[in-house]
Design an enzyme around this catalytic site. Structure first.
Site, short mmCIF file in Angstrom:
data_model
loop_
_atom_site.label_atom_id
_atom_site.label_comp_id
_atom_site.label_asym_id
_atom_site.label_seq_id
_atom_site.Cartn_x
_atom_site.Cartn_y
_atom_site.Cartn_z
N ASN A 146 19.34 36.87 37.36
CA ASN A 146 18.03 36.67 36.74
C ASN A 146 18.11 36.80 35.22
O ASN A 146 17.43 36.07 34.48
CB ASN A 146 16.98 37.63 37.30
CG ASN A 146 17.36 39.09 37.18
OD1 ASN A 146 18.31 39.53 37.82
ND2 ASN A 146 16.64 39.85 36.40
N ARG A 170 18.19 54.82 34.32
CA ARG A 170 17.51 53.95 35.28
C ARG A 170 16.87 54.71 36.44
O ARG A 170 15.71 54.47 36.79
CB ARG A 170 18.55 52.93 35.81
CG ARG A 170 18.03 51.91 36.80
CD ARG A 170 19.19 51.12 37.38
NE ARG A 170 18.77 50.11 38.32
CZ ARG A 170 18.62 48.83 38.02
NH1 ARG A 170 18.85 48.40 36.79
NH2 ARG A 170 18.24 47.95 38.93
N ASP A 179 17.41 35.16 30.38
CA ASP A 179 16.97 35.69 29.09
C ASP A 179 17.36 34.72 27.98
O ASP A 179 16.90 34.85 26.85
CB ASP A 179 17.62 37.06 28.83
CG ASP A 179 17.08 38.13 29.76
OD1 ASP A 179 15.95 37.99 30.23
OD2 ASP A 179 17.81 39.09 30.04
N GLN A 188 22.27 47.23 40.92
CA GLN A 188 23.13 48.10 40.10
C GLN A 188 23.36 49.46 40.74
O GLN A 188 23.35 50.49 40.07
CB GLN A 188 22.55 48.21 38.69
CG GLN A 188 22.49 46.86 37.98
CD GLN A 188 21.87 46.92 36.60
OE1 GLN A 188 21.03 46.09 36.26
NE2 GLN A 188 22.28 47.87 35.79
#
Length: 509
Positions: free
Chosen positions: A110, A335, A114, A244
């Protein structure tokens, strides 16, 4: 005489049916990485980096080939976005470094979006020298934008690798760059594609950027690899990315092996298979660390790859290492923390946006915050590591009733653990624990009035409906998020964690 002929025929049949590959099997090792996110150079602790990764992969290739095996090297996407030295150069060092390591193929992530499509096709693909694949991305003419799959020959075997990209991409990247494209549901696309690929494949691999969600618990995000394995028969191996998270043991679902190698090149995944009569047997699996702090062995950087990358590092460092402030403690952007709770860094970033526009409050999606600020010197690079996406910050206006509905949705629908999890400043929210409805909403300490107008500062990404936020009518000014954070830190100079400590902006009572 008949018995002699019969014996000869039987010997011939046995010799024809038992080829060397069928007797012994074909040894195939899949090496894999994912979610590189611009980490072409090692960090301050000497961890990861493409030069050390090159050394490790070359060593593995040599060992495996000496043992009679074959090797394929795959990446599951999101090479783009995360480190300023990479971001400013459109990931040129990353793709050129991966080309030097000789990757075989990459799934489209995805965050590849960017960047505009012209950057992906005219620059990044040329730098990479290896194919980008995705079966479920279509243009306005209903044609695939990327090849759906590739076939690699390993001896006499056909290894077919097909790509899939999360359908959340328009909401989890810059939506301008995916305008006019359709990201079809990945699992549904695979249901159509796999039956056409399976007959010609001795091994069928899905190279995906969809995420690993144990037991299909994907929350507000699109379905991932576990759903794919459970709903689509015939896939031997799924090499994934996006969430991740490291899988130190393979997740086997419906006979399909699922693997993922964490993030940033911290590990190289190694899947050892034996293929006999078109059936794949898992021999072993492990994640091999690349100079992590607790690694037992130090991997020296490959000198050729290091020499290739050094000019890019120097070019970026020169402009990015300017000091703008000082932090007394860590401002937490990790995260697994910032996507589940209010943090001092979330408050700092939101405060920077609120201060710039003198808005009533600000909201930030935690997925846009990608690094911590550590104690000591704070530089321009620090701010760009925290906010690497170069997204614009905008303002929107709502009356009190609209604001209540907006906040109630955001608080109850954008669940902890997801990148959509909100960080606020300027408001306090009290929710009814029993009904999940809004009890109280205050802006700057005062209860919201139904008819009064309120202004919010927020990333254009979520104002456009990204990360599943409600879309708003907004005003643009051309200000980029990291620039506003730099400006705010310069203004404060001394960042005190206590000033931005969590205060319980959202409470359930």
């Amino acid at each position: 005489m008949k018995s002699v002929v019969l014996t000869a025929v039987l010997v011939l049949l046995v010799s024809c049916s038992q080829t060397p590959s069928q007797e012994k099997g074909v040894k195939l090792t899949i090496l894999h990485t994912n979610d590189h996110h611009g980490r072409f150079w090692s960090n301050k602790d000497g961890e990861y980096g493409l030069a050390a990764r090159a050394t490790l992969i070359n060593q593995l290739r040599e060992e495996i080939k000496k043992d009679g095996g074959e090797v394929l090297l795959l990446d599951a996407g999101d090479v783009n976005t995360g480190v300023p030295q990479s971001d400013l150069l459109d990931a040129e060092p990353d793709f050129k470094g991966m080309a030097a390591i000789q990757y075989d193929v990459m799934a489209v992530g995805n965050h590849e979006f960017d960047k505009p499509l012209k950057t992906i096709f005219k620059q990044q693909k040329e730098w990479a020298k290896f194919p980008f694949i995705s079966a479920n991305i279509y243009d306005s003419k209903n044609q695939r934008v990327f090849p759906s799959h590739i076939t690699k020959k390993v001896g006499d075997l056909n290894i077919v690798i097909f790509g899939l990209t999360t359908e959340d991409t328009p909401k989890k990247s810059n939506p301008k760059n995916s305008a006019g494209l359709t990201f079809k549901p990945a699992v549904e696309e695979a249901k159509t594609l796999v039956p056409t690929l399976r007959p010609d494949a001795d091994l069928l691999i899905a190279l995906t950027h969809m995420g690993h969600y144990p037991d299909e618990k994907h929350g507000a995000d699109a379905p991932g690899d576990v759903t794919l394995a459970r709903q689509v028969n015939g896939i031997d191996l799924i090499v994934g990315g996006h969430t991740q998270k490291p899988l130190f043991e393979p997740d086997i679902q419906n006979g399909t092996i699922i693997v993922q190698a964490y993030e940033w090149g911290k590990y190289v995944g190694r899947v050892d298979l034996e293929i006999i009569n078109g059936k794949a047997k898992l021999v072993s699996y492990k994640l091999i660390p690349v100079n992590l702090k607790d690694s037992k062995e130090k991997i020296l950087p490959d000198p050729k790859v290091e020499a290739l990358l050094k000019p890019f590092k120097d070019k970026g460092d020169k402009s990015l290492m300017t000091e703008i402030g000082h932090a007394d403690q860590e401002f937490i952007g990790k995260r697994d923390i910032i996507r589940t709770q209010e943090t001092n860094l979330g408050n700092l970033v939101a405060a920077a946006f609120k201060d710039k526009f003198k808005s009533d409050f600000a909201v930030v999606n935690s997925g846009g915050i990608r690094d911590s600020i550590y104690p000591g010197k704070v530089t321009i690079e620090t701010a760009m590591m925290v906010l690497p996406f170069a997204g614009e910050i905008v303002t929107a206006e709502m009356n009190g009733e609209e604001l209540k509905k907006y906040i109630e949705y955001v608080v109850t629908s954008l669940t902890p653990g997801s990148g959509s999890f909100p960080q606020f400043t300027g408001i306090t929210v009290v929710m009814d624990k029993a009904t999940n409805k809004l009890k109280s909403l205050k802006v700057s300490g005062k209860e919201v009035s139904a008819t009064q107008k309120y202004t919010v500062a927020l990333p254009e990404f979520i104002a456009n409906g990204g990360d599943k936020y409600p879309a708003l009518k907004f005003r643009k000014y051309g200000y980029v998020d990291a620039d506003l954070l730099v400006e705010y830190i310069k203004k404060i100079k001394n960042l005190k964690a206590k000033t931005f400590a969590p205060t319980g902006d959202v409470k359930f009572e």
